[in-house]
Design an enzyme around this catalytic site. Sequence first.
Site, PDB file in Angstrom:
ATOM      1  N   LYS A 164       5.205  -1.640   6.824  1.00  0.00           N
ATOM      2  CA  LYS A 164       4.130  -2.635   6.850  1.00  0.00           C
ATOM      3  C   LYS A 164       4.686  -4.059   6.867  1.00  0.00           C
ATOM      4  O   LYS A 164       5.519  -4.424   6.048  1.00  0.00           O
ATOM      5  CB  LYS A 164       3.226  -2.443   5.623  1.00  0.00           C
ATOM      6  CG  LYS A 164       2.116  -3.478   5.502  1.00  0.00           C
ATOM      7  CD  LYS A 164       1.375  -3.311   4.197  1.00  0.00           C
ATOM      8  CE  LYS A 164       0.421  -4.444   3.929  1.00  0.00           C
ATOM      9  NZ  LYS A 164       1.068  -5.742   3.817  1.00  0.00           N
ATOM     10  N   LEU A 199      -0.863  -1.540  -0.607  1.00  0.00           N
ATOM     11  CA  LEU A 199       0.096  -2.634  -0.741  1.00  0.00           C
ATOM     12  C   LEU A 199      -0.655  -3.940  -0.536  1.00  0.00           C
ATOM     13  O   LEU A 199      -1.557  -4.023   0.297  1.00  0.00           O
ATOM     14  CB  LEU A 199       1.216  -2.515   0.296  1.00  0.00           C
ATOM     15  CG  LEU A 199       2.217  -1.365   0.134  1.00  0.00           C
ATOM     16  CD1 LEU A 199       3.227  -1.396   1.269  1.00  0.00           C
ATOM     17  CD2 LEU A 199       2.921  -1.422  -1.205  1.00  0.00           C
ATOM     18  N   ASP A 200      -0.283  -4.958  -1.310  1.00  0.00           N
ATOM     19  CA  ASP A 200      -0.914  -6.264  -1.157  1.00  0.00           C
ATOM     20  C   ASP A 200      -0.736  -6.784   0.266  1.00  0.00           C
ATOM     21  O   ASP A 200       0.150  -6.363   1.003  1.00  0.00           O
ATOM     22  CB  ASP A 200      -0.313  -7.274  -2.135  1.00  0.00           C
ATOM     23  CG  ASP A 200      -0.550  -6.868  -3.587  1.00  0.00           C
ATOM     24  OD1 ASP A 200      -1.520  -6.125  -3.819  1.00  0.00           O
ATOM     25  OD2 ASP A 200       0.237  -7.278  -4.445  1.00  0.00           O
ATOM     26  N   ARG A 201      -1.573  -7.726   0.613  1.00  0.00           N
ATOM     27  CA  ARG A 201      -1.506  -8.313   1.948  1.00  0.00           C
ATOM     28  C   ARG A 201      -0.147  -8.955   2.213  1.00  0.00           C
ATOM     29  O   ARG A 201       0.370  -8.896   3.329  1.00  0.00           O
ATOM     30  CB  ARG A 201      -2.616  -9.347   2.105  1.00  0.00           C
ATOM     31  CG  ARG A 201      -2.765  -9.898   3.512  1.00  0.00           C
ATOM     32  CD  ARG A 201      -3.908 -10.906   3.587  1.00  0.00           C
ATOM     33  NE  ARG A 201      -4.097 -11.415   4.932  1.00  0.00           N
ATOM     34  CZ  ARG A 201      -4.961 -12.352   5.251  1.00  0.00           C
ATOM     35  NH1 ARG A 201      -5.730 -12.888   4.295  1.00  0.00           N
ATOM     36  NH2 ARG A 201      -5.081 -12.768   6.485  1.00  0.00           N
ATOM     37  N   THR A 203       2.668  -8.065   0.649  1.00  0.00           N
ATOM     38  CA  THR A 203       3.743  -7.124   0.358  1.00  0.00           C
ATOM     39  C   THR A 203       4.082  -6.329   1.607  1.00  0.00           C
ATOM     40  O   THR A 203       3.209  -5.907   2.352  1.00  0.00           O
ATOM     41  CB  THR A 203       3.330  -6.165  -0.771  1.00  0.00           C
ATOM     42  OG1 THR A 203       3.005  -6.915  -1.936  1.00  0.00           O
ATOM     43  CG2 THR A 203       4.461  -5.203  -1.106  1.00  0.00           C
TER      44      THR A 203
END
Length: 331
Positions: A164, A199-201, A203
Site C-alpha cells: 500500500k 492501515l491509516d491513510r 501508513t
Amino acid sequence: MSRDKNNSDRPKRPRISPRKSSDDSRASRSEKSSESKPFKKSPSKRGRDFDSRDKYEKGDLKYGKKSFSKNDKNDDRTKSFVQKRRLTKIDKDLHKDTIRLNKYIANSGICSRREADELITQGLVEVNGKVITEMGYQVQKTDRVVFDGQNITPEKPVYVVLNKPKGYISTTKDDKARKTVMDLVANASPYRLFPVGRLDRSTTGVILLTNDGHMTKKLTHPSFDVKKIYHVTLDRKLSGEDLRTIAEGVRLEEGVAQVDQISYIEGKPKNEIGIEIHIGWNRVIRRIFQRLGYEVESLDRVMFAGLTKKNIKRGHWRILTELEVNNLKML
C-alpha cells in the site's frame, strides 16, 4: 688461427628460433597431458562461481539483459504467468452455468473436494432444501446450498497481498470519494475482495485482501495473536530510556499497549525503529510514541502474518502462493 681452425672442423647445428622451439615443446606437453589426464575446464579467472553477487548487481550479461533492468516492463504489465493462469481459471469458473457440488463446497473454503465428497455421502449437504447424496451432482448458481445449517457461496477464495502507498484508505467505499485500496486491486480478481484489517491513510506497507470471510475473522481476531512488524521513522532520536519504557508497556486509553519487540534498526539513525506487535488497536503505534512526546513521520508495515512486501513495488500487488495460503490457515 687455432680458434678458427677448431671451429671450422666442428659440424654446424641448424639454427632453431626460440619461438618455434617453445611452440613445439608446448605442443608436445599438451599431447602428453591429453593422453594422461582427462580434459578439465579451467577455473574462472575471477575465482568466483557463476552465481556470484556481481550477477545480481550488474545483471546477467550472458543473455544480453540485466536481471533488474528498468526497461523490463513485463513485470509491470503482468504480475506473472502463474498469476494470469490462476485468474483465467477463476474467470472460467465464474462464467459457467453449473458446477459440481463437491467443487462448489471446496470453492467456499470449507474443505477439499475429496473431503466434500465424504460430506455429501454422509448426507450433510442440502440443495434447495433437499439432501443430496449423489456424486457428481451439478449445482446452478441460483441454487441454495446449505452445509451444517449455514448457506455457503461458490466463490473460490482469492488472496492478494498489496504494498500500500500513501494516500489510500483501507476500506471498500468512501463517502468523501477518496482513493481506496480497492482501486489498486481492481483487476486482481473477478470476485469482490475485502481488506483484512486497516492501515491509516498515511501508513504504507503490507495489507492482505481476500474474499475468504473465515480467514478474515481469523487474522483480525485478537486471540490468534497475528504478528505485525513496522518500520517507524520519528521526528527525532529515540532515547534508550524511552525505548525501554515502550518495551515494558505504555498505558493508553484501552489499557497497557504491550509490544512484543522493539529495537533500533541496524545501520540506521536512532530515529528509525523496528517494532513488532500483535494488538490491533486503532493507530496504536502512533499513539505509543505520541504519549512519550514523539511524532511519527512515516510508518511502514513490512510484515503481516508472515507475509512481506519483498519484490512488490509500492502500489503493486500479487496473488499468494499455495504455500503461503496454507501457512495462513495453520496460524
